[in-house]
Design an enzyme around this catalytic site. Structure first.
Site, short mmCIF file in Angstrom:
data_model
loop_
_atom_site.label_atom_id
_atom_site.label_comp_id
_atom_site.label_asym_id
_atom_site.label_seq_id
_atom_site.Cartn_x
_atom_site.Cartn_y
_atom_site.Cartn_z
CE LYS A 46 -48.05 3.59 -3.52
NZ LYS A 46 -47.67 4.15 -4.50
N GLY A 79 -42.85 14.09 -13.27
CA GLY A 79 -43.56 12.96 -12.73
C GLY A 79 -44.92 13.12 -12.80
CG ASP A 88 -48.02 3.23 -8.27
OD1 ASP A 88 -48.76 4.11 -8.37
OD2 ASP A 88 -48.04 2.58 -7.09
#
Ligand code: ATR
Length: 277
Positions: free
Chosen positions: A67, A242, A103
């Site tokens: 990432k 989550g 994200d």
């Protein structure tokens, strides 16, 4: 229209739920696109990106451990991804590779489904790693003003606090201090891996002083309800796991690639199915 190819670059990628989630939405929307996971060793990330350029792959996700390192191979990086310092989604715009980060924003969107005006509330984030960073910066970019940080290693939380360039009333607290003043917070978010399978008995922070009606959120989705969330629920909290974050980051990536809004609830069903729920 010709089908386009999308992908995931990670290492490992064997357990990824992204291919099932995206391919189902391509089908559902009548798009003949395809999403494929690629296991790319860190030493070959540059070669993989060259391959993507040469093959004209239309877009891809990036996951652990790429990432941050992916950024040096891209042509352009969107502001929020720059502020977070990590990219999880790339769009191939006629040969120009543009990096985004969905994200943090995905997390905040999924939180808002249970928390309403999350941005006006007093928030505590537990953890100071990559996941905490994305959530902290996106909350700040989206307008939250009151976000405190706590972490096992205090210096890492202080570093994250300094890293954020946004105008915040943000304090760093030790775990003990945060535990004692827990009733001060409206939203408490665990971004650490504490409580994740197989160590399901561990909790990131004591909930002794939790007040009823607090929103308690855990980015873990395996198990779907961590011990920490289950304690919170018994104490009258509103809990948030989550799954929503995972699905929302995927839904935002899907929109960046196709310009179309996917069916969030169907994506969530597919993910729960993948988890064996
Ligand atoms: P990620 O990218 O998933 O956030 P990371 O960058 O390795 O992963 O960050 C992990 C976070 O979980 C850190 O905040 C870490 O705390 P430290 O900074 O003190 O290491 C936290 N963490 C991991 N295991 C932990 C444990 N057993 N107890 C408490 N905190 C833990």
């Amino acid at each position: 229209m010709m089908g386009k190819l999308f992908g995931l670059l990670g290492h490992p990628v064997g357990h990824s739920m992204s291919p099932a989630m995206h391919n189902d939405q391509f089908n559902q929307l009548g798009l003949s696109h395809y999403y494929q996971a690629f296991d790319v060793h860190p030493d070959r990330l540059g070669q993989a990106v060259n391959g993507i350029r040469a093959l004209g792959i239309s877009g891809f996700n990036v996951t652990i451990p790429h990432k941050v390192t992916i950024m040096e191979y891209l042509d352009e990086i969107d502001e929020e991804a720059k502020a977070i310092g990590a990219v999880n989604t790339v769009l191939n715009q006629h040969g120009k590779l543009v990096g985004f980060n969905t994200d943090g924003r995905g997390y905040v969107q999924s939180l808002q489904k249970v928390a309403g005006d999350a941005l006006d509330k007093r928030i505590l984030i537990i953890g100071a790693g990559g996941a905490a960073k994305g959530i902290y910066i996106s909350l700040a970019v989206m307008g939250a003003k009151n976000i405190d940080l706590t972490n096992r290693t205090l210096e890492k939380a202080q570093e994250l606090n300094r890293f954020c360039k946004h105008d915040l009333q943000s304090k760093v607290r030790s775990i003990e201090e945060a535990e004692k003043m827990l009733s001060h917070y409206d939203i408490i978010i665990n971004t650490t891996s504490v409580g994740m399978s197989p160590y399901v008995e561990a909790v990131p922070l004591s909930l002794d002083h939790l007040k009823k009606g607090t929103i308690v959120s855990d980015i873990i989705y395996n198990p779907l309800e961590t011990k920490w969330l289950s304690i919170a629920k018994h104490k009258g909290a509103i809990i948030h796991n989550g799954i929503g974050m995972f699905v929302a980051q995927g839904a935002l990536a899907f929109e960046i690639w196709t310009g179309k809004k996917p069916d969030f609830e169907k994506m969530k069903l597919i993910v729960i199915e993948q988890l064996g729920g």
